[in-house]
Every structure is written in structure tokens, then in C-alpha cells.
Design a protein around this motif. Structure first.
Motif, PDB file in Angstrom:
ATOM      1  N   HIS A  24      -7.461   0.316   5.596  1.00  0.00           N
ATOM      2  CA  HIS A  24      -6.265   0.906   6.223  1.00  0.00           C
ATOM      3  C   HIS A  24      -5.711   1.980   5.287  1.00  0.00           C
ATOM      4  O   HIS A  24      -5.238   3.020   5.723  1.00  0.00           O
ATOM      5  CB  HIS A  24      -5.245  -0.200   6.488  1.00  0.00           C
ATOM      6  CG  HIS A  24      -3.911   0.298   6.928  1.00  0.00           C
ATOM      7  ND1 HIS A  24      -3.673   0.751   8.202  1.00  0.00           N
ATOM      8  CD2 HIS A  24      -2.749   0.474   6.237  1.00  0.00           C
ATOM      9  CE1 HIS A  24      -2.420   1.156   8.287  1.00  0.00           C
ATOM     10  NE2 HIS A  24      -1.838   1.003   7.108  1.00  0.00           N
ATOM     11  N   HIS A  76       1.694   3.692   2.011  1.00  0.00           N
ATOM     12  CA  HIS A  76       2.241   4.381   3.182  1.00  0.00           C
ATOM     13  C   HIS A  76       3.768   4.349   3.119  1.00  0.00           C
ATOM     14  O   HIS A  76       4.349   3.381   2.652  1.00  0.00           O
ATOM     15  CB  HIS A  76       1.751   3.729   4.474  1.00  0.00           C
ATOM     16  CG  HIS A  76       0.306   4.033   4.748  1.00  0.00           C
ATOM     17  ND1 HIS A  76      -0.460   3.329   5.634  1.00  0.00           N
ATOM     18  CD2 HIS A  76      -0.507   4.989   4.210  1.00  0.00           C
ATOM     19  CE1 HIS A  76      -1.689   3.832   5.648  1.00  0.00           C
ATOM     20  NE2 HIS A  76      -1.738   4.840   4.788  1.00  0.00           N
ATOM     21  N   HIS A  96       0.818  -1.222   0.000  1.00  0.00           N
ATOM     22  CA  HIS A  96       0.000   0.000   0.000  1.00  0.00           C
ATOM     23  C   HIS A  96       0.845   1.262   0.000  1.00  0.00           C
ATOM     24  O   HIS A  96       2.068   1.202   0.052  1.00  0.00           O
ATOM     25  CB  HIS A  96      -1.022  -0.006   1.140  1.00  0.00           C
ATOM     26  CG  HIS A  96      -0.440  -0.006   2.522  1.00  0.00           C
ATOM     27  ND1 HIS A  96       0.285  -1.054   3.039  1.00  0.00           N
ATOM     28  CD2 HIS A  96      -0.486   0.923   3.517  1.00  0.00           C
ATOM     29  CE1 HIS A  96       0.634  -0.773   4.283  1.00  0.00           C
ATOM     30  NE2 HIS A  96       0.199   0.420   4.592  1.00  0.00           N
TER      31      HIS A  96
HETATM   32 ZN   LIG Z   1       0.060   1.441   6.486  1.00  0.00          ZN
END
Ligand SMILES: [Zn+2]
Ligand SMILES: [Zn+2]
Length: 300
Positions: free
Chosen positions: A158, A66, A64
Motif C-alpha cells: 500500500h 500517507h 505509514h
Molecule cells: Zn494509506
């Protein structure tokens, strides 16, 4: 069988969490996530120790968008022929991280602890080198690894572009940030969505998983139980909120105080309550009003 190496990266900056990246051995070594930008040196040393070279990485699959998961992409691409793959929703947010940050307009009127955190995060994001993503992934895609396949499961919540990778034959899951070893994964109320997170977890709960590799934590085997615990904890927060609000309207910080009993780091507790309130508001169960400069929440 997949041969998987877990590589723990520990950043120097104290506010940043340690993160695991995973190397899958093969003729074309694959890296799941690339860690922080500042941790690439550490990653290179740890790869040497297990007999691999950073330059041999053929592909990085990012779970993802992040920075602890894809921050190393640009630097690794400079020294290798690695192609980067990520979910189609994550790609624009990885190629231009400013798109992940809430606008000042969006922050206006939110509780101070949330605004302060969002600004602190913006300052970290400003200095990150970003790289082009080469392969666009979506739900149901398969990535060939030797004789086996990693199936892409889109698990938003998330982060909008979060994926888990599932190897069905040996029942292995690369869980990214969907499952933590303890507690519950952090779902940012500004960038994440707790309703989607719960739906994604419920989906993972139905899968046959013998081993799950976690980005924060280690490897777990009692996967269904752990997912059940996380779901239960989220459900308890939601039930507490609804129970408290049955007795009449509440101001936001009072609600946080009652749900968490004054325990926990304020940003996390405020964030958690706000994330759940936004979910319940989307489900038309409550309303949030601003009265005399304060947030007041009541059931509908
Ligand atoms: Zn994360
Ligand atoms: Zn993470």
C-alpha cells in the motif's frame, strides 16, 4: 490487556477520507497514527472527552507515510514531548513529502486520469508541515507497552514503508491501511505496489488475529475471512485481465471497461488495472507498448 481507544477524525475537505487513530492507554500513552494536520484540533477535543491530553502523548507510531496517517505529527510535537516512530523506508518520505510525488517525467505518457490525480495530490502535499522522525523502526522490532509488546511487521505494498503492529499475546493487530472493512484497500499504482501488497496480505493471513483495528472502518473480529476476501478480489481482477488478453491485444481504456464493466470512479478503476498490469509486466507475463499515442497491452 491493551486498553485501546479508537478516535475517528473527520476532515472538513470533502475529498479527504475519515481516518481512525488509536490511543493506547498507559503510563506513557501511545498514539497510533496522528491523522491529518488539519484534524489535530479535533483530536485534542476527542482526547479530552476520554480523559487524556494531547500534551501527555509520549509516542506516535505511524503506520505509514500517507498524509491521513502522519499529517498531525508536526503540530502534536509542538505541544507535547511525543517522539515519532516510523518504518525506516517511510522516514525519508515523511520528512520530505516531495519524494513521494512522481516526477513530471514519470507521469509523461500515463493515462490522463492518473496524471490529474497525481497533480491534485501534489497540491495537497505542498502545504504540509513535516516533523523529524525520532525512532527508526524495522521488521521484527518490539515496542514495549506496559507489560506487553507491539511487534513491528513490515507490510509494504500500500506504501513502501507500511507497518502493522501485532500484539501476539492477545492476538491484536493494528492493520493501518492493509485491511479495510469493505471493498479493497487502495493501492496507488504510482506510489504503491500491488504485488508487494498481495504478499504482505498473504503473510497477515497466516497470523492468529482475534481483533484488528483498521484505520478506515472500525474494529473487526473475522480477520482471516476479511483478508481472504481482499485477496480473492485482487486475484479475480488479475484473472480477468489475463483472460481478456488471451483473445489478443487491448488498448488500456478498453481493458478497464471490460474488467469493471463501466462501473466505479474512473480514477480508481484505471489505477487498479494499471497497478495489476505493472505487476504482470514485472512477472514477464505481458508487455505494454505505445501505439499511435495509446497504451496497447498484449500477453507475452
Ligand atoms: Zn494509506
Ligand atoms: Zn489511509
Amino acid at each position: 490487556m491493551l486498553k485501546v481507544y479508537r478516535i475517528l477524525l473527520e476532515p472538513n475537505l470533502q475529498i479527504l477520507q475519515s481516518v481512525n487513530v488509536f490511543l493506547i492507554e498507559g503510563e506513557e500513552p501511545i498514539l497510533i497514527d496522528s491523522g491529518y494536520q488539519e484534524s489535530v484540533g479535533q483530536l485534542s477535543i476527542k482526547l479530552d472527552e476520554i480523559g487524556f491530553k494531547l500534551r501527555d502523548i509520549s509516542m506516535i507510531i505511524n503506520t505509514h507515510e500517507h498524509l491521513d496517517h502522519f499529517g498531525g505529527n508536526a503540530v502534536i510535537k509542538e505541544t507535547s514531548r511525543a517522539k515519532v516512530a516510523a518504518h525506516e523506508l517511510a522516514i525519508p518520505l515523511m520528512e520530505d513529502m516531495r519524494k513521494q510525488l512522481p516526477s513530471e517525467k514519470h507521469l509523461k505518457g500515463l493515462p490522463d486520469v492518473i496524471v490529474e490525480y497525481a497533480r491534485m495530490r501534489s497540491s495537497i502535499y505542498e502545504n504540509l508541515k513535516t516533523a523529524k522522525v525520532d525512532v527508526k523502526l524495522k521488521e521484527g522490532d518490539f515496542i514495549k507497552v506496559g507489560d506487553l509488546f507491539l511487534e513491528v511487521l513490515h507490510t509494504p505494498g500500500h506504501a513502501p514503508g507500511h507497518i502493522c503492529l501485532y500484539e501476539r499475546e492477545n492476538r491484536i493487530l493494528f492493520a493501518g491501511d492493509m485491511i479495510t472493512e469493505k471493498g479493497t484497500p487502495f493501492v496507488d499504482c504510482l506510489h504503491g505496489n500491488i504485488g508487494n501488497f498481495i504478499k504482505s496480505l498473504e503473510r497477515l493471513h497466516t497470523l492468529e488475529i482475534d481483533r484488528a483495528f483498521l484505520s478506515h472502518g472500525g474494529e473487526i473480529t473475522e480477520v482471516r475471512e476479511r483478508i481472504g476476501e481482499i485477496l480473492q478480489r485482487e486475484l479475480v481482477i488479475e484473472q480477468k485481465l489475463l483472460e481478456i488478453l488471451k483473445n489478443g491485444e487491448k488498448e488500456f481504456s478498453e481493458l478497464v471497461e471490460e474488467v469493471y464493466g463501466g462501473k466505479g470512479f474512473p480514477y480508481f478503476t484505471y489505477n487498479s488495472v494499471l497497478a495489476h498490469l505493472l505487476k504482470l509486466r514485472d512477472e514477464n507475463l505481458l508487455k505494454v507498448e505505445k501505439k499511435a499515442g495509446k497504451f496497447v497491452i498484449s500477453l507475452l
